[in-house]
Each structure stands twice: as structure tokens, then as C-alpha cells.
Design an enzyme around this catalytic site. Sequence first.
Site, mmCIF file in Angstrom:
data_model
loop_
_atom_site.group_PDB
_atom_site.id
_atom_site.type_symbol
_atom_site.label_atom_id
_atom_site.label_comp_id
_atom_site.label_asym_id
_atom_site.label_seq_id
_atom_site.Cartn_x
_atom_site.Cartn_y
_atom_site.Cartn_z
ATOM 1 N N THR A 206 33.752 43.267 44.637
ATOM 2 C CA THR A 206 32.646 43.946 43.935
ATOM 3 C C THR A 206 32.012 42.929 42.993
ATOM 4 O O THR A 206 31.137 42.179 43.398
ATOM 5 C CB THR A 206 33.132 45.218 43.193
ATOM 6 O OG1 THR A 206 34.252 44.908 42.386
ATOM 7 C CG2 THR A 206 33.503 46.301 44.186
ATOM 8 N N LYS B 185 41.105 41.693 45.474
ATOM 9 C CA LYS B 185 39.859 41.700 44.700
ATOM 10 C C LYS B 185 40.165 42.026 43.244
ATOM 11 O O LYS B 185 41.203 42.571 42.922
ATOM 12 C CB LYS B 185 38.877 42.703 45.262
ATOM 13 C CG LYS B 185 39.250 44.145 44.965
ATOM 14 C CD LYS B 185 38.092 45.097 45.205
ATOM 15 C CE LYS B 185 37.026 44.979 44.144
ATOM 16 N NZ LYS B 185 37.358 45.719 42.895
ATOM 17 N N GLU C 35 35.203 38.908 34.987
ATOM 18 C CA GLU C 35 33.882 38.520 34.491
ATOM 19 C C GLU C 35 33.896 38.583 32.971
ATOM 20 O O GLU C 35 34.466 39.467 32.367
ATOM 21 C CB GLU C 35 32.767 39.383 35.072
ATOM 22 C CG GLU C 35 31.431 38.626 35.070
ATOM 23 C CD GLU C 35 30.400 39.202 36.007
ATOM 24 O OE1 GLU C 35 29.205 38.957 35.742
ATOM 25 O OE2 GLU C 35 30.776 39.874 36.974
ATOM 26 N N THR D 153 38.519 49.225 40.911
ATOM 27 C CA THR D 153 39.064 47.939 40.657
ATOM 28 C C THR D 153 39.917 47.295 41.733
ATOM 29 O O THR D 153 39.483 46.998 42.799
ATOM 30 C CB THR D 153 39.850 48.020 39.343
ATOM 31 O OG1 THR D 153 39.010 48.703 38.424
ATOM 32 C CG2 THR D 153 40.178 46.685 38.797
ATOM 33 N N ASN E 15 29.304 44.849 30.245
ATOM 34 C CA ASN E 15 29.634 46.269 30.301
ATOM 35 C C ASN E 15 28.663 47.150 29.536
ATOM 36 O O ASN E 15 28.614 48.355 29.760
ATOM 37 C CB ASN E 15 31.063 46.487 29.790
ATOM 38 C CG ASN E 15 32.076 46.091 30.842
ATOM 39 O OD1 ASN E 15 32.154 46.723 31.880
ATOM 40 N ND2 ASN E 15 32.798 45.024 30.588
#
Lengths: 405, 405
Positions: free
Chosen positions: A155, A181, A277, A192, A400
Amino acid sequence: MAVGAAISDPPLPVAGISLAAVAAEIRYRDRLDLGLLCARGPCTLAATFTQNRFAAAPVRRCRELLIDAAPGDWALLVNAGNANAATGPSGASAALQTCRIAAAALGLPPERVLPFSTGVIGEALPVEPFAEHLGPLSAGLGEHGWEDFSRCILTTDTRPKVASRRLEFGAGAVTVTAVAKGAAMMQPDMATMLAFAGTDARIEQRLLLRLHREAVAGSFNRISIDGDTSTNDAAVLIATGAGGVEIAEGSPEHSALAGALGEVYAQLAREMVRDAEGAEHCVTLIVQGGRDAAQCALVGYAVANSPLFKTAVFAADPNWGRLAMAIGRSGADFDPDQVRIDFEDVPVMLGGVVAPDYSEAAATAVMARPEYTLRIDLGCGAAAERFWFSDLSHDYIRINADYRT
Amino acid sequence: MAVGAAISDPPLPVAGISLAAVAAEIRYRDRLDLGLLCARGPCTLAATFTQNRFAAAPVRRCRELLIDAAPGDWALLVNAGNANAATGPSGASAALQTCRIAAAALGLPPERVLPFSTGVIGEALPVEPFAEHLGPLSAGLGEHGWEDFSRCILTTDTRPKVASRRLEFGAGAVTVTAVAKGAAMMQPDMATMLAFAGTDARIEQRLLLRLHREAVAGSFNRISIDGDTSTNDAAVLIATGAGGVEIAEGSPEHSALAGALGEVYAQLAREMVRDAEGAEHCVTLIVQGGRDAAQCALVGYAVANSPLFKTAVFAADPNWGRLAMAIGRSGADFDPDQVRIDFEDVPVMLGGVVAPDYSEAAATAVMARPEYTLRIDLGCGAAAERFWFSDLSHDYIRINADYRT
């Protein structure tokens, strides 16, 4: 951004497992987002799932199907972009339909297809892309599909994550290959972590579950990005037996395979933290001198999830008072006057107070590195556990808060 | 920044209690940082302290002194700027010395002086400022000293926090006045919440402890800035009996005082959240339909401490998937298909899926307010609990990462 360069192995094919991925445009455009892994033979399968009570429809279906499942053929059907979570009865129905489509394409009973989804929570999973692409997908299955498969599950990860090991025994070789992932819910509505592993060894069901659980405990269950847990987490290990080597409980092969599996999972887990990230630091945390693993875990998670200490990690600020605070609030029972803390080779705390020869400059230099090790000794036993965590950065907030898909 | 305008009462004097504060330059310059509260008479005292294992030296000393302490005179000695935490035996010695100095100045036995510190962790507390200022401090004690006292305990708070109530009974009036300092470890090395309350009612020791604990449970134990817990947290309630009204267990006066105390503590607790540095939103969270208070608390804290949801609050992004994720990962046992979520009067989730008439624009409008109420109904019982929490903002990271004292 991510920490350092990607650590990813060229995936070794696993006898008995074939894979393929396509761009089905479930949410993303122009990228692989739908994958199929097919394991043929008397395959055993072990799986662990999120403990979140809002477990997604595919997780609920997997759990049902895996109660008392016999060895045999298995297919894993995975999509990215839509988590099929908080979708109620229509979500359950969509998961079932997509599995039926895959089963028909593969000539398998529907209960041998396990669904996995990752992506936006609360939106209906469209079934049409599955109907359209399962034919080409099953036709394209091949043992070299690991690379594509590792990409179709991503993702917000910035890079694919593959780990692979080959063990040589007298009876022959055993291969373990796994993909995963990212572990942070880093973008609005994203859900997630997924990991899929295969081996060509023949491993009895109960032993496989034990191997899988032990490897998960020291890897995927030892990382923290933000302490949040998604609705879709899943980790699966399949043993095809197609390589010809049988793993007997307590044998040297068992021990060697446990080691290799632990390494493979730990490499993927650490890669998830390095690729979180917003992450600018990946910290390895050793909690040692503990009474048992549970006590070490209380302390490890309290530190790994402390917003104040994670912000200090981001700032490369050796704020050991915050670290002591996080250890102290963990709920673990220990004598604070016995605690020792080291940042790599820099003693920071000894006997519950600042180390006599403490150098703030030296501690700052350690924390300026993108990756380093913190060691906390609780001084009350011989247990030790290892964790990995990322920092709490401006980018975490920006990604976020400011970013909306 | 802080949320909204300050909510602070003019402090009503409490018969039997006198206070004073001075600028002792323990760390800060040109501001009040050392305070003394003196309660004379057959005073009862109730206190609660941090559960952090790295409890600071003053907390450890208070705990020792309060085992089996008889009613009588009490003095509270409070400094800001230095937490006297993680300071080992020399910190314990410093706490003892400062209490002896105060005791000598007041003509009290040293064991009737309770020390409290807040500020930097891990630095030695200097005793000299206490020796220099305790004389003038004790000479300056007065019943109107609450305002100065409320200022001397602050660290990174932007405003003092005072709450005061007066109850009229047939037997006379009862006053409750309390002050507190901020609940976030918002600045490097700062250690956190302190609250001091006094009443002129006469309350037997065991009943006072019950009143205090019940009021703390619904207020100071129901807030979260970042989920971290300091080494110095303390909340103290003194009953002097000097007002002449006696509170009997189970009486209407008991019930009225419990209500007033609950209000006073809740007002201070909410002010701490509103004044959390970096905070742009103060959210009131009601978790209802729970089996019991413990279940509501699991869910309440999971939401209040979720970095992902707190970032959504900062961004005024009605990301209900993250909220469901946080509820689901709380560890509480409930049926997700029974869960209902409302943002003020906007239904967001019904029966575990998005509400049929959900309006994202309406939910966004609620979240754009600096203060609003979220309601989570677990659908499995009649218990309800209220929480207050702040958001996770760019300023939180900036203050904690970029700022060094």
C-alpha cells in the site's frame, strides 16, 4: 522517506508454489494490486491473524476455514487498496464471492481459497475486478512469481520486502521464501501488515504451527511503528513437502529450519520498520536481564510506543529521563536502582541514576545514526527480547494529518 | 498554544489553610517556583501518586510518611523546575533536607512536611534555595495565597488552573479549593501533573481517602495527552475541619461534597488537556453501553492514546476507520456488529458499519470545533465513562523534538 537502503533478497522459488499478480485497478491505477499464490500437494498451512475485534471480513473467513483444515492444495487470494473491513454482511459476502471465483479458475473447492485484503477501511470491496482478472491470473501462475507477488500487496510501502534462505541437509535442500508489506497504518484508512511464506519441506501441521508462531513471536510481534494494530494483519506459512525433505520434531533439521525461518521473518519485520513512512530512524531495542519474556515485552513495548521517547529519537536527543519514564510506566515489576541503559557502547544509566562517565555528546552521536541499538538491563533475571521501532517524526504527522486519498 | 480561553475560578480561601510562594530560582528565572501550603489543626489528608516504577525521591518520601499518619498539622513543600527523579540516594537526601528546613521554619516535626517536585529528571535538586527562602516563605503564609501557589507549581503550562466551590448546608458552609499543573510531559525532561486540594470540612481519614479516590478516578485518571506517565504525579486532598461542618458517611452532605469534589477535579483535569502544549483540540469522549467501568476504560484509553486517531483529530479528518481500529485493538471484548459511534449529533457508525445517513461534511464540521464530544456505544451493557484527550499535532512534535532547554 525510509531508513537506509532497501534490504531485499532475490526470491528463491519454492517447489510446489506458483504465483502471479495483475493490475486489477481495485483502487490504485497502473500498478499490481491483485495476487494469487497457489500451493499444490499435501500442503500444511499455519496462520496468525490480528487480535483486533474489528477483524476484517477476509480475516474472519480465514479463521473459519482454518479450523480443522486437512493438508492439501491451498490458494491465497490477496488484494491491495481495499481492506474489506467494517463492511458487515455484504463484506463477508464479497470475500466469499471472490474466493468462489478464484476456486473456479483453479479447479479447487472454495474452502481451499483463503482471502486477504489490505487498504481502505469501510468501503465495499468490488467483486468485478476479481471476475475479470482471475482467469488470466490463474493462467499466469509460475514459480518465479514471488517478485510480482511481493509488489501487488503493497500500500504505502516505498519498496517491496522479500527474504529467502536455502538450507542444505544430508537428505536434500530446503528453501524458505517470504514476502511482506508494511507495518504502519501510515496513510488515512490503510490497514496494515501481511506476510506470506512458503517452504518446500514436508512439515506436519502441528509442528508447522509451532515453527510459525515461534518465528512470529520474535519478529512481527516485536515491532512497533505507532502502537496501533490494524483490522487486517495476517501472516501465513505454507509447507508444500515438494522438496522431499521431511522435518522431524527435535531433529537438527528442525532446529536449522527454525533458525532460518526466524531470520527470514526478522528481516522482513525490520524492513517494515525501516520502511515506515515518516521514519528517519530504525532502533533495535534489546531488553535484557528480565525475569521472563513477558516482563521484557512490557518494557520493550512501553519504550517502543512512548510518543515522548519516539519524538526524542526523531530529534536525536539523548533524553534518558524520558526513557526511564517509559520503562517505569510499563507495568513491569523491577527495582529501579538495578537498571542499566546503554546507547550502543555509551553507558547512560547505571544503578538507576545517570552513569558516572556519561557523555551527552557521545550519546547524541549514537542517536544521530539512522540505525542503532539501545540496551536496557532490568537487573532481575536472564531473559532477553529484541524489538525494532521507528521514530515519531514531523512526516508521520504530515502524512497522517495532511494527506487525504 | 492551548484550546479556548482559560477556565479558572477565583480561589475561595479554605479555613485552616495558608499558602505562600516565592521566586527561588531553582531553575527558572523571575517567576514563582517554590511554594508552601500549611494546614493547621486535626487535619486529615488523602493522596494518590504515580504508578511509575521510577517514582521520584519526593514521591517515595511521601509514600513512607503517609503510611499510618495521624491527623494533625501538615505542610506541603512544592518546587518547579527540578523533578528530583532518577537521582538515587542523594536525591532522597535532598528531599529529606528540604523538608527539615521547612519543618524548622514552621515549628513542625519533619515528618509532617510532604515534599513535591516537578521539572527536569536526573539532575540534583539544589538545597540552598530552600535554605535561603523558607524563612520568608513561612513568614508570608496567608489564606489568600492560593493564586500565587497555583502559579509556582507550573512548568510548561500556559496558564494557572484553579477550581473552587462553596456548599451551603444547615450546619454551615463547606469550601473546596484546588489547584493543578499540566498533564503532558510536553517539554524535554519535564515531569508532570500535580494537584493540591483543601476543604474546611471535618472528614474522617478513611472517608476522605474514599472521596479523593473516587474523584480522581473520574477526573485525573480519565485524561490523556500522550499516554506517558511521569515519575512525579501526585494529587493531595486535605480536610482541615476548621469550617465546623462534619461530613458523615452516607449523609446528604457526603453526597453533595462528593459531587463538588468531582466537579472541581474534573474542571482541573479538563483544563490540563485544554492547556496541553501543542493541543489544538480537546475532545470529550463518552464510552457507554459497556459491561463495566473497566471495559469502558480499555476502549477509552485505546482511543485517547491512538497516535493515528489523535492525528486525525488534529487534522479534523472524520477517519472513522481509525477509530474502529483503535476500539477493536483495545483488548475489550464486545460484538463489533453492535457498535455505534456518534460525533456530537452526527451518527457515524451503526451496527458495526458506516451509518446509512452518514455525512462526512457534517462529521468534518464537528471535528473542526476546538472542543467537541465523541460517543462510542459498545452495545453490551449499561456502564459509561467519560474521558478527555488532546490531539497529536505538529506542535507536539516541534515542542518535544526541536526544543531543548
